[in-house]
Design a protein around this motif. Sequence first.
Motif, PDB file in Angstrom:
ATOM      1  N   THR A 296       0.860  -1.179   0.000  1.00 19.96           N
ATOM      2  CA  THR A 296       0.000   0.000   0.000  1.00 19.96           C
ATOM      3  C   THR A 296       0.894   1.226   0.000  1.00 19.96           C
ATOM      4  O   THR A 296       1.844   1.303   0.787  1.00 19.96           O
ATOM      5  N   ARG A 297       0.611   2.174  -0.874  1.00 24.70           N
ATOM      6  CA  ARG A 297       1.413   3.391  -0.907  1.00 24.70           C
ATOM      7  C   ARG A 297       0.572   4.569  -1.390  1.00 24.70           C
ATOM      8  O   ARG A 297      -0.377   4.386  -2.159  1.00 24.70           O
ATOM      9  N   ILE A 298       0.952   5.732  -0.923  1.00 21.91           N
ATOM     10  CA  ILE A 298       0.258   6.960  -1.261  1.00 21.91           C
ATOM     11  C   ILE A 298       1.283   8.030  -1.588  1.00 21.91           C
ATOM     12  O   ILE A 298       2.240   8.226  -0.829  1.00 21.91           O
ATOM     13  N   VAL A 299       1.116   8.700  -2.701  1.00 22.39           N
ATOM     14  CA  VAL A 299       1.968   9.824  -3.083  1.00 22.39           C
ATOM     15  C   VAL A 299       1.169  11.101  -2.871  1.00 22.39           C
ATOM     16  O   VAL A 299       0.041  11.218  -3.357  1.00 22.39           O
ATOM     17  N   VAL A 300       1.745  12.048  -2.141  1.00 19.55           N
ATOM     18  CA  VAL A 300       1.075  13.307  -1.827  1.00 19.55           C
ATOM     19  C   VAL A 300       1.867  14.463  -2.421  1.00 19.55           C
ATOM     20  O   VAL A 300       3.102  14.511  -2.304  1.00 19.55           O
ATOM     21  N   THR A 301       1.159  15.392  -3.040  1.00 14.52           N
ATOM     22  CA  THR A 301       1.812  16.558  -3.630  1.00 14.52           C
ATOM     23  C   THR A 301       0.808  17.716  -3.632  1.00 14.52           C
ATOM     24  O   THR A 301      -0.403  17.481  -3.505  1.00 14.52           O
ATOM     25  N   PRO A 302       1.258  18.940  -3.745  1.00 13.34           N
ATOM     26  CA  PRO A 302       0.311  20.051  -3.848  1.00 13.34           C
ATOM     27  C   PRO A 302      -0.605  19.887  -5.063  1.00 13.34           C
ATOM     28  O   PRO A 302      -0.179  19.393  -6.110  1.00 13.34           O
ATOM     29  N   ASP A 303      -1.852  20.294  -4.913  1.00 12.00           N
ATOM     30  CA  ASP A 303      -2.832  20.171  -5.987  1.00 12.00           C
ATOM     31  C   ASP A 303      -2.328  20.834  -7.271  1.00 12.00           C
ATOM     32  O   ASP A 303      -2.465  20.286  -8.371  1.00 12.00           O
ATOM     33  N   SER A 304      -1.731  22.020  -7.147  1.00 17.04           N
ATOM     34  CA  SER A 304      -1.249  22.736  -8.333  1.00 17.04           C
ATOM     35  C   SER A 304      -0.126  21.974  -9.029  1.00 17.04           C
ATOM     36  O   SER A 304      -0.047  21.963 -10.266  1.00 17.04           O
TER      37      SER A 304
ATOM     38  N   ALA B  35      -2.398  10.264  -4.703  1.00 14.67           N
ATOM     39  CA  ALA B  35      -2.615   9.104  -5.563  1.00 14.67           C
ATOM     40  C   ALA B  35      -2.128   7.877  -4.800  1.00 14.67           C
ATOM     41  O   ALA B  35      -0.991   7.848  -4.332  1.00 14.67           O
ATOM     42  N   GLY B  36      -3.000   6.892  -4.636  1.00 13.74           N
ATOM     43  CA  GLY B  36      -2.635   5.730  -3.839  1.00 13.74           C
ATOM     44  C   GLY B  36      -3.026   4.429  -4.499  1.00 13.74           C
ATOM     45  O   GLY B  36      -3.851   4.381  -5.423  1.00 13.74           O
TER      46      GLY B  36
END
Length: 312
Positions: free
Chosen positions: A123-131, A223-224
């Motif tokens: 299980t993995r999740i990538v987080v980044t600013p919406d812009s 995105a995960g």
Amino acid sequence: MSGSVRGSLTGLVRPLAFALLLAAGLPAAAAADALSDYVAARDKAIAQSITAAKAGKSGDEAVMKREEAAMKDLAKRLAAVLGPLKFKGLGAPEYSMHVFVYGESDPARQLDGLRFADKDFNTRIVVTPDSVFRTWLAARAKDEGAPAELGKGVKAAMTTSEFYGEAIGFDGGFFQPYMELPVAAAPGEEAYAVLGQQVDSPPGNTMPNEIAIVRIADGKAMAGITIAKLGAKPIAACEAVWKPFQTKADALQKAVEKDNKEQDPRWDEITKIQDEGSNAFRACFAKEAASQPFMAAAVKRAEGLLATARGQ
């Protein structure tokens, strides 16, 4: 109250109100500055790597050390932009962009963010600013050979395997989406989920066992993906759709192997048949899956991953 006293109070209230408004705006302004600084630092690192690659110096020790230091610096900058993040069952983050340049001069196409994963990387999740996310997606839509869906918004982009390879990243193979899952978005967020399968070649009649999600809220895009053992049994109607393609491909493969030519163009024909069969199978699956027992479990698992992405 006399005019002079009222005027004195007004003179005090206006600067105070202005000061409060200014103070309230400072966090947003500071965050915008931090994001701009991050993007500038990222683009500078990419440009330096492209210059080094064009000069044939990508493998130089000094270049590799610079890139390693840049990765660490960018991770810190991005963490400052995103603020405190913690996801249940997932460990400490790492910078999701592993290289700055592809080939000799192409900038990396991977989504830059902070990636969180469990110990087994299931299980993995990538987080980044919406812009950053939306700019990245718009750029991917312009890539050579990119499917048109990448330029039609997040929901459409998630119907393509190209989206996942660069958004989440895989050590090998690619993620093949089968169908959208009906998940509920919380107030103020975008939430999407897809049932699919990580494969190395056309998946044929393989039943999907992975779930991918995208969540956009509070200025962040996530995105995960997670493995979901659904215990899905074959669907008779879809097996019937797949069988003629399999029979045709198997027969052609036997003929190719019998002839034993060093380079036989019929291998390409076999791949084409398998692709067509896979597409037909997935179309059938998307139609039939709603009535299957595993569907409720798939939606529940997707909702669970979205809950994790929300920090719950």
